[in-house]
Design a protein around this motif. Sequence first.
Motif, PDB file in Angstrom:
ATOM      1  N   GLU A 172      37.760   2.348 -71.067  1.00 29.85           N
ATOM      2  CA  GLU A 172      37.379   3.330 -70.055  1.00 29.85           C
ATOM      3  C   GLU A 172      36.978   2.655 -68.759  1.00 29.85           C
ATOM      4  OE1 GLU A 172      34.278   5.544 -71.782  1.00 29.85           O
ATOM      5  OE2 GLU A 172      35.482   6.400 -73.368  1.00 29.85           O
ATOM      6  N   ALA A 173      36.282   1.531 -68.827  1.00 30.27           N
ATOM      7  CA  ALA A 173      35.857   0.853 -67.596  1.00 30.27           C
ATOM      8  C   ALA A 173      37.045   0.321 -66.837  1.00 30.27           C
ATOM      9  CB  ALA A 173      34.900  -0.295 -67.931  1.00 30.27           C
ATOM     10  N   GLN A 174      38.054  -0.224 -67.574  1.00 33.43           N
ATOM     11  CA  GLN A 174      39.242  -0.720 -66.900  1.00 33.43           C
ATOM     12  C   GLN A 174      40.043   0.406 -66.298  1.00 33.43           C
ATOM     13  OE1 GLN A 174      41.053  -2.849 -70.070  1.00 33.43           O
ATOM     14  NE2 GLN A 174      40.029  -4.785 -69.567  1.00 33.43           N
ATOM     15  N   VAL A 175      40.057   1.564 -66.962  1.00 34.76           N
ATOM     16  CA  VAL A 175      40.780   2.710 -66.413  1.00 34.76           C
ATOM     17  C   VAL A 175      40.189   3.141 -65.092  1.00 34.76           C
ATOM     18  CG1 VAL A 175      41.203   5.177 -66.785  1.00 34.76           C
ATOM     19  CG2 VAL A 175      41.670   3.546 -68.587  1.00 34.76           C
ATOM     20  N   SER A 176      38.853   3.079 -64.983  1.00 41.03           N
ATOM     21  CA  SER A 176      38.198   3.527 -63.757  1.00 41.03           C
ATOM     22  C   SER A 176      38.297   2.536 -62.635  1.00 41.03           C
ATOM     23  CB  SER A 176      36.712   3.796 -64.034  1.00 41.03           C
ATOM     24  OG  SER A 176      36.075   2.602 -64.419  1.00 41.03           O
ATOM     25  N   GLN A 177      38.696   1.250 -62.919  1.00 41.81           N
ATOM     26  CA  GLN A 177      38.686   0.233 -61.885  1.00 41.81           C
ATOM     27  C   GLN A 177      40.039  -0.397 -61.629  1.00 41.81           C
ATOM     28  OE1 GLN A 177      36.081  -0.225 -60.175  1.00 41.81           O
ATOM     29  NE2 GLN A 177      34.760   1.061 -61.403  1.00 41.81           N
ATOM     30  N   LYS A 236      33.018  10.063 -63.390  1.00 39.95           N
ATOM     31  CA  LYS A 236      32.101   9.763 -64.485  1.00 39.95           C
ATOM     32  C   LYS A 236      32.805   8.888 -65.524  1.00 39.95           C
ATOM     33  CE  LYS A 236      29.972  12.130 -68.434  1.00 39.95           C
ATOM     34  NZ  LYS A 236      29.738  13.458 -69.068  1.00 39.95           N
ATOM     35  N   ILE A 237      32.063   7.904 -66.052  1.00 38.98           N
ATOM     36  CA  ILE A 237      32.610   7.085 -67.130  1.00 38.98           C
ATOM     37  C   ILE A 237      32.790   7.963 -68.376  1.00 38.98           C
ATOM     38  CG2 ILE A 237      32.190   5.114 -68.631  1.00 38.98           C
ATOM     39  CD1 ILE A 237      32.824   4.351 -65.801  1.00 38.98           C
ATOM     40  N   GLY A 238      34.002   7.979 -68.918  1.00 35.51           N
ATOM     41  CA  GLY A 238      34.287   8.813 -70.080  1.00 35.51           C
ATOM     42  C   GLY A 238      34.683  10.232 -69.713  1.00 35.51           C
ATOM     43  N   ILE A 239      35.104  10.457 -68.474  1.00 33.01           N
ATOM     44  CA  ILE A 239      35.466  11.823 -68.067  1.00 33.01           C
ATOM     45  C   ILE A 239      36.735  12.292 -68.769  1.00 33.01           C
ATOM     46  CG2 ILE A 239      36.920  11.195 -66.099  1.00 33.01           C
ATOM     47  CD1 ILE A 239      35.547  13.484 -64.553  1.00 33.01           C
TER      48      ILE A 239
END
Length: 332
Positions: A172-177, A236-239
């Motif tokens: 999830e963190a890599q998806v957001s960044q 949001k993380i995990g949206i």
Amino acid sequence: MDRLEALYSALEHEADTQRQQRDTERQARAALESENARLRDALAQLEQQAASAATADADAHQHALAEAERALAAERHEREQLAEQLAAARQTLQEQQAQLSAVNEALLARDAQLRELAEQAEQASAPQSSPNAESGLAAQQEAQAERLASERLNVSQPAAAAQSATAADSSEAQVSQAQVPQEQEAQQQNEVEQGEAPQAQQASQPEAAPSPHALLKQWYKRYPDTFFKGHTRPLKIGIHIELLENEPWDDKLVRRALAGYVHLPRYLKAVRAGTQRVDLSGQSVGAVTEDEARHARQQLDELTRQQKAREEQATDQRISHKLSELMTKHRP
């Protein structure tokens, strides 16, 4: 007669006394000469030892001076090497700054062209035109935008799709960044500006799973406080979990559509330390951390570097093509 004998005896005694004194003086003189010779020999030895010690001290001093000169020369050479390395580093930094300026100018020019294409798309989709004409003009504008992106960036669409699919399957963190090429942003903007297909054609066909881009276009309308076309806020993380609860589509499609949004350069620019993240209702649910902001900057820097490399490659190809044309033109 007796007085003469006495006088003669006295003279002989005086002569013997004088002879004894001379012998004594002669012996003393010999002893003094022997002592002087011994002293001269000792003095000569001392002078020889002093000369040897002076010579040894001079040699040691010369050797120490030579060692000091060699150490000084080595230190001077090392300083010269450090100065050369510093000058080279400064020159490299200046070249990188110039390259970044050129990339920034190229991006501004590309943004201007994309805005012009968007305006042309809006003009082409005026209410006076028929649905078929509107669809045809929109298709032409979309094809023109894709040709412009391919000419400027020299990147094929399958490579961008593969990169998006890989990033969507990450954490999830890599998806957001994570990052993707900037032409994906141009394609999404063109699709959003051109509008949806006629509702009559959609109603005549059964509902099918949309493409990731089409799904993202729906989210722009369905969640206007979360997904933005212009000014962007971090998600949001995990949206994706909330999206799966609200959307009828499978996990892979939702993740790919979400990746297409968080990969945009404007999204990466919005991920700054302290900025509030938003959920599906647009409510703040926490701030971006320093590590997340630093990772976003690194991804954006890498995106800029890839963009510059593609532009340089396209420039080299154009120059080579022009040179070939000139050689062909002036060939006898």
